[in-house]
Write an enzyme that holds these catalytic residues in place. Structure first.
Site, PDB file in Angstrom:
ATOM      1  N   PRO A 163       0.885  -1.053   0.047  1.00 54.26           N
ATOM      2  CA  PRO A 163       0.069  -0.113   0.047  1.00 54.26           C
ATOM      3  C   PRO A 163       0.891   1.070  -0.128  1.00 54.26           C
ATOM      4  CG  PRO A 163      -0.799  -1.463   1.730  1.00 54.26           C
ATOM      5  CD  PRO A 163       0.696  -2.025   1.116  1.00 54.26           C
ATOM      6  N   GLU A 164       0.555   2.165  -0.972  1.00 57.14           N
ATOM      7  CA  GLU A 164       1.118   3.443  -0.991  1.00 57.14           C
ATOM      8  C   GLU A 164       0.265   4.491  -0.870  1.00 57.14           C
ATOM      9  OE1 GLU A 164       3.942   4.140  -4.102  1.00 57.14           O
ATOM     10  OE2 GLU A 164       4.399   1.941  -4.199  1.00 57.14           O
ATOM     11  N   HIS A 184      -4.367 -14.987   9.964  1.00 58.72           N
ATOM     12  CA  HIS A 184      -3.809 -13.635   9.464  1.00 58.72           C
ATOM     13  C   HIS A 184      -4.623 -12.443  10.127  1.00 58.72           C
ATOM     14  CE1 HIS A 184      -0.767 -15.972   7.346  1.00 58.72           C
ATOM     15  NE2 HIS A 184      -1.547 -16.274   6.347  1.00 58.72           N
TER      16      HIS A 184
END
Length: 269
Positions: free
Chosen positions: A2-3, A90
């Site tokens: 993710p940016e 997770h």
């Protein structure tokens, strides 16, 4: 990974979904993701409402009644909103809401971090006090001065969140392509005009990617199944041996500071 555009997409999606939810409890199945002492974290966050969700660089900021919840998604962090479904592998941290819904933080690599900081001082506290400005907010004269003091590759400088916030590997490649600058150029050799080109290109790339929900590459998907579409707009990143959209020269892949980097050898000499 993710940016900034991906994190902004997550922010907008979550704000629309969970604003005004009251947190009544937290389960932490992998406690190292929470940087506070776990029992104190659970006690402090209980019965606080999510008033809004902000973002600085790649950090999500949940503004609560008394505290700010600072979240860094790192490599593969993502959120899911569920009800009473079984906890999946997770799903490491689960925030339970008074409404009966819950927000689940899912992170395969467990690199993400969740930190609770008093609302009165969160902007002056690590990690937010270490962030540089985003491209849209950065001053050209200031940035030019910074670059000229850095005797390292321009790509390495653009990836440094302390200097300029929000650019990751994908968007640095795209920014440098639009700027006609080779990623291994020393930052100290970047001209004033090139500094302006870099900032303008970074703003352009991030704005377009944000409009399209970010970039879905490899395992990344944003919150609640929202998939980015900017991968359809990429000029060079992940385009090895494909023709440059500007000059038709084949794109090459190289390593810069250990990062896979995509370059047009003709346009970015």
């Amino acid at each position: 990974m993710p940016e900034l555009p991906e994190v902004e997409t997550v922010r907008v999606t979550l704000e629309n979904e969970i604003s005004n939810e009251k947190i009544i409890g937290v389960d932490a199945y992998y406690q190292k993701i929470i940087t506070n002492e776990t029992s104190e974290f659970k006690q402090k966050i209980s019965n606080q409402k999510i008033n809004r969700i902000d973002r600085m660089g790649k950090y999500l900021i949940f503004i609560l009644d008394r505290d700010a919840l600072i979240i860094h998604l790192r490599m593969e962090g993502k959120f899911f909103i569920k009800h009473d479904e079984p906890i999946e592998k997770h799903e490491h941290v689960v925030f339970h809401f008074k409404s009966g819904r819950n927000l689940r933080y899912h992170d395969v690599r467990k690199f993400g971090t969740i930190t609770l900081i008093p609302l009165s001082d969160y902007l002056n506290t690590y990690p937010l006090n270490q962030l540089g400005k985003e491209p849209k907010d950065i001053d050209v004269d200031y940035f030019y001065t910074v670059l000229n003091k850095k005797n390292i590759e321009i790509k390495a400088v653009l990836l440094d969140q302390h200097i300029i916030a929000g650019l990751g590997n994908i968007y640095v490649d795209e920014t440098l392509f639009l700027s006609h600058i080779h990623p291994t150029r020393l930052a100290s050799n970047i001209t004033y005009d090139e500094t302006k080109w870099i900032i303008q290109a970074a703003i352009q790339v991030l704005d377009k990617a944000t409009q399209l929900g970010g970039t879905t590459i490899r395992s990344y998907t944003s919150s609640l199944g929202v998939h980015g579409r900017f991968q359809n707009e990429l000029n060079v990143h992940m385009k090895e041996n494909e023709p440059c959209p500007r000059c038709q020269t084949n794109i090459i892949k190289m390593k810069v500071k250990g990062r896979g980097t995509y370059v047009c050898p003709n346009c970015q000499k």
